[in-house]
Design a protein around this motif. Sequence first.
Motif, PDB file in Angstrom:
ATOM      1  N   ARG A 313      24.566 -24.427 -10.944  1.00 16.13           N
ATOM      2  CA  ARG A 313      23.652 -24.381 -11.748  1.00 16.13           C
ATOM      3  C   ARG A 313      23.117 -23.073 -11.731  1.00 16.13           C
ATOM      4  N   PRO A 314      22.926 -22.264 -13.057  1.00 21.38           N
ATOM      5  CA  PRO A 314      22.679 -21.024 -13.096  1.00 21.38           C
ATOM      6  C   PRO A 314      21.280 -20.935 -12.700  1.00 21.38           C
ATOM      7  N   VAL A 315      21.040 -19.521 -12.649  1.00 17.22           N
ATOM      8  CA  VAL A 315      19.497 -19.159 -11.942  1.00 17.22           C
ATOM      9  C   VAL A 315      18.845 -18.042 -13.055  1.00 17.22           C
ATOM     10  N   ILE A 316      17.412 -18.374 -13.260  1.00 22.44           N
ATOM     11  CA  ILE A 316      16.627 -17.505 -13.954  1.00 22.44           C
ATOM     12  C   ILE A 316      16.090 -16.917 -12.694  1.00 22.44           C
ATOM     13  N   ALA A 317      15.972 -15.411 -12.657  1.00 22.61           N
ATOM     14  CA  ALA A 317      15.143 -14.844 -11.267  1.00 22.61           C
ATOM     15  C   ALA A 317      14.545 -13.541 -12.023  1.00 22.61           C
ATOM     16  N   ALA A 322      16.476 -11.717  -7.714  1.00 21.02           N
ATOM     17  CA  ALA A 322      17.894 -11.981  -7.770  1.00 21.02           C
ATOM     18  C   ALA A 322      18.760 -11.412  -6.832  1.00 21.02           C
ATOM     19  N   GLY A 323      18.288 -10.457  -6.173  1.00 23.94           N
ATOM     20  CA  GLY A 323      19.293  -9.808  -5.148  1.00 23.94           C
ATOM     21  C   GLY A 323      20.836  -9.533  -5.618  1.00 23.94           C
ATOM     22  N   SER A 324      21.634 -10.011  -4.827  1.00 25.86           N
ATOM     23  CA  SER A 324      23.304  -9.445  -5.204  1.00 25.86           C
ATOM     24  C   SER A 324      23.886 -10.850  -5.720  1.00 25.86           C
ATOM     25  N   PHE A 325      23.062 -12.038  -5.720  1.00 21.08           N
ATOM     26  CA  PHE A 325      23.695 -13.229  -6.052  1.00 21.08           C
ATOM     27  C   PHE A 325      23.505 -13.216  -7.585  1.00 21.08           C
ATOM     28  N   VAL A 326      22.567 -13.217  -8.136  1.00 20.85           N
ATOM     29  CA  VAL A 326      22.319 -13.636  -9.537  1.00 20.85           C
ATOM     30  C   VAL A 326      22.728 -12.284 -10.315  1.00 20.85           C
ATOM     31  N   ARG A 327      23.869 -12.421 -11.128  1.00 21.05           N
ATOM     32  CA  ARG A 327      24.376 -11.542 -12.135  1.00 21.05           C
ATOM     33  C   ARG A 327      24.049 -11.706 -13.441  1.00 21.05           C
ATOM     34  N   ASP A 328      23.182 -11.096 -14.049  1.00 20.38           N
ATOM     35  CA  ASP A 328      22.708 -11.402 -15.300  1.00 20.38           C
ATOM     36  C   ASP A 328      23.656 -11.358 -16.409  1.00 20.38           C
ATOM     37  N   GLY A 329      23.834 -12.469 -17.169  1.00 20.64           N
ATOM     38  CA  GLY A 329      24.834 -12.864 -18.053  1.00 20.64           C
ATOM     39  C   GLY A 329      26.130 -13.212 -17.585  1.00 20.64           C
ATOM     40  N   GLU A 330      26.299 -13.446 -16.177  1.00 20.46           N
ATOM     41  CA  GLU A 330      27.469 -14.327 -15.560  1.00 20.46           C
ATOM     42  C   GLU A 330      27.186 -15.595 -15.063  1.00 20.46           C
ATOM     43  N   GLY A 332      23.567 -16.381 -14.400  1.00 19.52           N
ATOM     44  CA  GLY A 332      22.185 -16.459 -14.627  1.00 19.52           C
ATOM     45  C   GLY A 332      21.693 -15.564 -15.553  1.00 19.52           C
ATOM     46  N   ILE A 333      20.101 -15.624 -15.486  1.00 20.11           N
ATOM     47  CA  ILE A 333      19.417 -14.479 -16.212  1.00 20.11           C
ATOM     48  C   ILE A 333      18.631 -13.827 -15.201  1.00 20.11           C
ATOM     49  N   VAL A 334      18.549 -12.361 -15.155  1.00 22.55           N
ATOM     50  CA  VAL A 334      17.707 -11.655 -14.616  1.00 22.55           C
ATOM     51  C   VAL A 334      16.521 -11.124 -15.518  1.00 22.55           C
ATOM     52  N   THR A 335      15.245 -11.493 -15.382  1.00 19.67           N
ATOM     53  CA  THR A 335      14.338 -10.941 -16.403  1.00 19.67           C
ATOM     54  C   THR A 335      14.228  -9.594 -16.404  1.00 19.67           C
ATOM     55  N   THR A 336      13.478  -9.024 -17.389  1.00 19.84           N
ATOM     56  CA  THR A 336      13.468  -7.551 -17.449  1.00 19.84           C
ATOM     57  C   THR A 336      12.228  -7.071 -16.536  1.00 19.84           C
ATOM     58  N   GLY A 337      11.400  -7.929 -16.279  1.00 18.98           N
ATOM     59  CA  GLY A 337      10.312  -7.566 -15.303  1.00 18.98           C
ATOM     60  C   GLY A 337       9.720  -8.910 -14.699  1.00 18.98           C
ATOM     61  N   ALA A 338       8.752  -8.523 -13.940  1.00 17.93           N
ATOM     62  CA  ALA A 338       7.980  -9.769 -13.156  1.00 17.93           C
ATOM     63  C   ALA A 338       6.760 -10.205 -13.818  1.00 17.93           C
ATOM     64  N   ASN A 339       6.704 -10.513 -15.100  1.00 27.36           N
ATOM     65  CA  ASN A 339       5.657 -10.662 -16.012  1.00 27.36           C
ATOM     66  C   ASN A 339       5.997 -12.090 -16.644  1.00 27.36           C
ATOM     67  N   LEU A 350      17.539 -19.436 -22.864  1.00 27.52           N
ATOM     68  CA  LEU A 350      18.389 -20.543 -22.222  1.00 27.52           C
ATOM     69  C   LEU A 350      18.399 -21.857 -22.721  1.00 27.52           C
ATOM     70  N   ALA A 351      16.884 -22.201 -23.114  1.00 28.76           N
ATOM     71  CA  ALA A 351      16.649 -23.458 -23.698  1.00 28.76           C
ATOM     72  C   ALA A 351      17.251 -23.771 -25.080  1.00 28.76           C
ATOM     73  N   LEU A 352      17.384 -22.573 -25.793  1.00 29.67           N
ATOM     74  CA  LEU A 352      17.840 -22.794 -27.324  1.00 29.67           C
ATOM     75  C   LEU A 352      19.271 -22.420 -27.512  1.00 29.67           C
ATOM     76  N   ASP A 353      20.089 -22.080 -26.325  1.00 27.25           N
ATOM     77  CA  ASP A 353      21.510 -21.684 -26.607  1.00 27.25           C
ATOM     78  C   ASP A 353      22.290 -22.604 -25.415  1.00 27.25           C
ATOM     79  N   PRO A 354      22.903 -23.678 -26.262  1.00 24.83           N
ATOM     80  CA  PRO A 354      23.716 -24.657 -25.161  1.00 24.83           C
ATOM     81  C   PRO A 354      25.029 -23.847 -24.915  1.00 24.83           C
ATOM     82  N   ALA A 355      25.441 -23.169 -25.633  1.00 27.72           N
ATOM     83  CA  ALA A 355      26.840 -22.277 -25.330  1.00 27.72           C
ATOM     84  C   ALA A 355      26.485 -21.345 -24.232  1.00 27.72           C
ATOM     85  N   LEU A 356      25.255 -20.787 -24.301  1.00 24.84           N
ATOM     86  CA  LEU A 356      25.142 -19.783 -23.164  1.00 24.84           C
ATOM     87  C   LEU A 356      24.786 -20.575 -21.593  1.00 24.84           C
ATOM     88  N   ARG A 357      24.311 -21.518 -21.769  1.00 22.84           N
ATOM     89  CA  ARG A 357      23.765 -22.632 -20.607  1.00 22.84           C
ATOM     90  C   ARG A 357      25.281 -23.020 -20.128  1.00 22.84           C
TER      91      ARG A 357
END
Length: 395
Positions: A313-317, A322-330, A332-339, A350-357
């Motif tokens: 299961r992918p991770v949104i962080a 995210a650390g070294s485990f969550v790699r954006d676009g590979e 999971g998704i790493v947000t651009t900020g903590a807001n 992710l909710a709107l893109d089944p292919a990305l999921r």
Amino acid sequence: MDITHVQSSLVAPLGGAESYVLALATEQVRRGADVEIVTGWTDRRTVERAQGAGIRVRSVRVRRPYRPDQHGGGAAAKVAFHALDLIGAVSPVPPVLDAQKTGRVVHVHRFQGLGAQVLRARHAPVVHTVHDYCLVDTTSTTIRDGREPDDLGDVQRLRARAIWSAARRATVLVFPSERTLARHRALGMPSDGVDQRVLPHGWPAPAPAAPPMTPSVRPRFVFLGKLQAAKGVTLLLQAWELLGVDAELVIAGDGPERSAVERAAATGRVIYAGWLDGDAKAALIASATALVFPSLWPETFGLVIAESLLSGRPVIATPQAAGSFVRDGENGIVTTGANPESLAGALRCLALDPALRDRLARGAADSALALDFATHVDRVAAVYADAREIFARRR
């Protein structure tokens, strides 16, 4: 091999460090080691679980003004706790550790409440896994007002010196990531005086027999962990209000922000599942579109990330989580900020893109190979062997 794990508290529901200790000790027993866990606080359920795996649990008396599953009862109690921790840094070693026979390895995980002197056992090599930032910060997160400052102030420096005077006498210090080690050094931990190395954690793969949770017809996002501001649960609730798409949020856990989660659940905006463990936790992760891990502090490992990736299961962080485990676009998704806006954008994407999921789920399954627990335990055994050699040379 004889191994003593030191974990200041071992009280259900178990946090990440406690769960890691039990998982590691269980595998070491399976491989033929004689293993015990020394702790200041525990409960019958956890002791029975450990004993069922062949692990002895030994309790020692600790200096602590409140139980570890309480929140301290106010500022005075918290000040007393940290003062007692400093006293522990210069007090005698607990007899249960000082009397260990030669040849036993002492593996320290958390020493709070027991005192830092457990890092300087006299008759055995000591390996200390640094699960958080308590060597340099009383809060263990290094976060101040939502930021990661470069300097924590004079009081923290004085405390860190007292703790470091004992910590540097460990045989080996182990950090679960390069980022964790770098953050310690940036906040004043010397780079010499003790062998310091990075050993990434692994985690056991979930049991395939875990019963699946009823799937959702909508995208399902899951948060698992302590319900506290530092873990980002408040941030997540704010982001969910901004989402604007048809999706489901399940929050599982307990903690000081539970009332806020329950209020949101009462309105039907989220589902609150309480604290989950074992098969129920695995089943919830397996049913998720993605795990959401919006922590606000520089996580050292992120056990729930490992559990999610091992389940494919992918991770949104957030960047901090995210650390070294969550790699954006590979994987999971790493947000651009903590807001809230940034987190809501990632959830919406992710909710709107089944292919990305689908693509991120495949990446999550592929990245699980790096978390192989048998390989991790082999590496821990190699650290023990090195610690024995270093300890023998010092004697």
